[in-house]
Every structure is written in C-alpha cells, then in structure tokens.
Design an enzyme around this catalytic site. Structure first.
Site, PDB file in Angstrom:
ATOM      1  CE  LYS A 200      -3.332  -2.774  -0.220  1.00 37.53           C
ATOM      2  NZ  LYS A 200      -4.327  -3.309   0.696  1.00 37.53           N
TER       3      LYS A 200
HETATM    4  C1  LIG Z   1      -5.315  -4.438   1.009  1.00 34.90           C
HETATM    5  C2  LIG Z   1      -6.787  -4.288   1.006  1.00 34.90           C
HETATM    6  C3  LIG Z   1      -7.589  -4.740   2.067  1.00 34.90           C
HETATM    7  C4  LIG Z   1      -7.081  -5.569   3.196  1.00 34.90           C
HETATM    8  O1  LIG Z   1      -5.982  -5.071   3.878  1.00 34.90           O
HETATM    9  P1  LIG Z   1      -4.932  -6.059   4.576  1.00 34.90           P
HETATM   10  O2  LIG Z   1      -4.013  -5.138   5.285  1.00 34.90           O
HETATM   11  O3  LIG Z   1      -4.282  -6.858   3.519  1.00 34.90           O
HETATM   12  O4  LIG Z   1      -5.699  -6.920   5.525  1.00 34.90           O
HETATM   13  C5  LIG Z   1      -8.943  -4.466   2.012  1.00 34.90           C
HETATM   14  N1  LIG Z   1      -9.488  -3.811   0.984  1.00 34.90           N
HETATM   15  C6  LIG Z   1      -8.760  -3.376  -0.051  1.00 34.90           C
HETATM   16  C7  LIG Z   1      -9.431  -2.617  -1.147  1.00 34.90           C
HETATM   17  C8  LIG Z   1      -7.389  -3.614  -0.090  1.00 34.90           C
HETATM   18  O5  LIG Z   1      -6.679  -3.194  -1.128  1.00 34.90           O
END
Ligand SMILES: *Cc1c(COP(=O)(O)O)cnc(C)c1O
Length: 420
Positions: A200
């Site tokens: 992210k």
């Molecule tokens: C990455 C992501 C999640 C989940 O986050 P994690 O940290 O991997 O648990 C949920 N929704 C979206 C749109 C994502 O890109």
C-alpha cells in the site's frame, strides 16, 4: 520487431524503484522501540505515549477527523468498523463487484452477508444505481471502495445511504491521502478503513487503521481491537499496565505492535510527497497513452486529489478476443515489470470461497444467501477482463520510466495479432 514474450528485444531491461522505501529516520525509530520496554499497547506504561497512540493522533489529524484506531491489518480495521457500527449476524452489506477479496471476506467474518453490486466500468468503483437496486429489507450497510486510483461516486453514494438509512463504510485501503470535495478518503462515511500492508502507499509491512469522527464509535472500535480494553485518558503510574478493562464489549486482539506504529510515524511523513510524485508521473503517462489510443481509469466528479495505488490501463476494443492475462504478460516481458489484469469480479475470484470454511456454514438458508454462484456481474466481469494494472512503485522513478511504459503499450498494440 517481435514481442519480448516471443523472443524479441524488450523495450527495457533496467530495474524499477523498489518498494517499500524506508524513511531516513525509520531505523532509529525502530531501535528506540527495541530499547523502550514497550513493544505492544498491551504493556506497562513507560512514561510516554505509545507509538501506536502517537500514530493514531497524527493519522487522524492528517485526515482531518477526530479519531483513529490502529489495527493489525486492513482486514482487522474493516472488521472492527463493521462490528462497531452494529453490523452482524444475517445483515446484508452491499459491496462492489470488483475489489481485493478482503472487502467481502470481512463481511462474512462478522457473520453478515455480502451482496455484490456492479461497478461503474470507467471508475471500477461501486455503481450507485446498482447499489440502490441491491437494497433489500435486510440491508444494513454499504462498503464503498476507492479502487486503484479512483474515488467512488461519493455524492451519489452518500445521498443513497442517507435516503435508505444505511451505514456507509469506506474501504480506503488503497486511497491514503485522496481528496473528494475537500474531504479525505475515509472521512466521508461513518467509518473509514485503511490497510498498511506492504503493497500500500503507506506501509509498515502489515498494519491497518480505522478512522471516524464519532468518539463513541472510536471507543467501541478500540475495545474491539484489544480484547475489550482501551487506553485511559490519564496514564497509570509508571510501569503499571496501561490498558483498562471495562467489559463493555468482547473484543479480539487485533492490535498494531509498537514496531509497526513507529514505522508508520516515519513513513507518514513521506506520504504526501510520494503521492504527488506518483500523480505527476501518472498524468504524463495518461497523456502518452491517450495518444496511443489507450484510455485509463477515470475518477468520480468532485475528486480533488487522486492517489495512485495502481495505474490502470484499458485495452481498447481492438483487443476484444485477446486474453487480458496474455496482454499483461506481453507488457511485463517488455518492461521487466509485473503488469497484471485488474482483480477479477469477487464472486468469480478463486480467493473468494465461503464454502471452504465451516464457520460460514450457518444453516441451509444462510448457505443459499452466501453462495457465490448466485451472483451475476456481467458489467464487472467485462470490466475486469479489459483492464491492466501495475503497482504504484513504478511511478516513483524518472520521467523516462513513463516513456518506456508507453512504448511497451504501443508495441503491444502493434503486435496484438501475435497474441492470438
Ligand atoms: C489491502 C486491502 C484490504 C485488506 O488489507 P490487509 O491489510 O491486507 O488486511 C482491504 N481492501 C482493499 C481494497 C485492499 O486493497
């Protein structure tokens, strides 16, 4: 010229920026935690705020909202947001047809029922008309996702939630810092959930956070992520356990460690500058690609700042009949850069398998409601099949990187017949 996939010379062999990029002070911050005698919020008070609390304050401030509850992951953040909003057994939650699987699996994880609605084929975000059509007497909430580089149509979705008295939760896992009509992503519903996973735009490896303007909701989220305990206003005497037990709500341990919080404090300082750099590169790439006949992901009216988690390219109609995975592999080979089709429609995703876990086997009626075979999403499936994406880190280098990407797409278009 032959496609690199078929043995020709690639457009580029040089490497790409790596991700994540640690802030200069990150190492010292981590060393400070090591020596601090406090590695978790569930530990003794050592005379200073936890890193977790400090990050919460700064991230709430960054987003212009009142409260932030850090969590172990984006998944954990979505779950505490859903549960704190009172979503639970048998409730229907409308989710977009395209997202990372966690948007829907977290709904199942609180024993609610995900109901998939089509996405807008230009933004890949929840289509408000489709969301409205999916409302039933059992609907309690809508999860809206700001996917890749778009903001969803928040004007229409907020009005829809208000009209039908539904809780609106933003999955802003890919949109840290994006702005819609003056409001940061994550502040436009009852609660917003972020992921700080490795991939992210703000990351500490694994982490998350939920934000809200509502102090009562924030307290409930805080207790849900720390086995029913929360941080007191006034700290306890030195070296005594800081969290207080209330017994108001049974939670789970979904807390962020002090190491992760320290990293997030450091990384947050670079977020705006990196978002800006990505946006500048993306704007240049959009222009070059338009000249070559490739459309790119659109965002909703009212968007004031886009953030790029992924850059999304639409394959024009002349690619109909060509598998997007083959097209993605061809571009990847030209660039030595992973380029992929966008996420598949969730019900069609191999990762979405409610039937694979006994915990979701809550009886015949429930089984029928969560059966993924009952969802038909032709618009989302078609959209998923004609868009390619690559990770935002490729936008953190030189201007010439963008030219290479455009050159690879141009070569793909010229040689599309070779992909069969
Ligand atoms: C990455 C992501 C999640 C989940 O986050 P994690 O940290 O991997 O648990 C949920 N929704 C979206 C749109 C994502 O890109």
């Amino acid at each position: 010229m032959t496609l690199a996939l078929h043995g020709g010379d690639p457009v580029r062999t040089a490497s790409w920026p790596i991700w994540p990029q640690p802030a200069p002070e990150a190492g010292r911050q981590l060393a400070d935690v090591l020596a601090s005698g406090r590695w978790s919020i569930s530990g003794p008070y050592r005379g200073a705020d936890t890193r977790e609390r400090t990050f919460a304050r700064r991230f709430a401030e960054y987003n212009g909202t009142g409260h932030c509850v850090p969590a172990a992951s984006g998944t954990a953040a979505l779950m505490i947001a859903l549960e704190a909003c009172g979503i639970g057994a048998g409730d229907e939650v409308i989710v977009p047809g395209i997202s990372w699987v966690a948007t829907a699996s977290t709904v199942l994880a609180v024993n609610a029922v995900p109901v998939f609605a089509e996405v807008d084929p230009d933004t890949l975000c929840l289509d408000p008309a489709a969301a409205e059509a999916a409302i039933t007497p059992a609907t309690r909430a809508i999860i809206v996702v700001h996917l890749y580089s778009a903001l969803a149509d928040m004007d229409a979705l907020r009005a829809l939630a208000r009209r039908h008295d539904l809780t609106l939760i933003e999955d802003a896992a890919q949109a840290h810092g994006a702005v819609h009509r003056g409001a940061k992503a994550g502040t436009m519903g009852r609660a917003g959930a972020f992921s700080m996973h490795h991939t992210k735009v703000l990351t500490c490896g694994e982490g998350g956070a939920a934000i809200t303007a509502d102090p009562q909701l924030a307290l409930r989220m805080a207790e849900l992520r720390a086995d029913g305990r929360h941080q007191p206003e006034q700290p306890p005497p030195l070296n005594e356990m800081e969290l207080v037990t209330t017994g108001t709500v049974m939670g789970s341990n979904r807390a962020l460690s002090e190491f992760h919080a320290a990293l997030l404090i450091a990384q947050l300082g670079r977020l705006d500058q990196q978002n800006e750099q990505r946006a500048v590169q993306a704007a240049a790439l959009e222009k070059s690609l338009a000249d070559l006949g490739f459309a790119t992901q659109r965002t909703s009216e009212g968007t004031e700042r886009r953030t790029y988690f992924g850059f999304v390219i639409r394959l024009p109609e002349e690619f109909d009949g060509i598998d997007s995975a083959a097209a993605a592999a061809a571009v990847s080979a030209e660039l030595s850069l992973p380029v992929k089709p966008v996420y598949p429609a969730i019900p069609a995703s191999p990762l979405y398998r409610p039937d694979s876990r006994r915990r979701f086997d809550l009886g015949d009626r429930h089984r029928g409601r969560i059966d993924r075979a009952r969802h038909r999403l032709p618009v989302s499936e078609r959209a998923a099949a004609r868009h390619l994406t690559f990770h935002h880190s490729a936008l953190l280098g030189e201007r010439s990187d963008v030219d290479d990407i455009a050159a690879a797409l141009g070569k793909l278009r010229d040689h599309r017949a070779d992909l069969g």
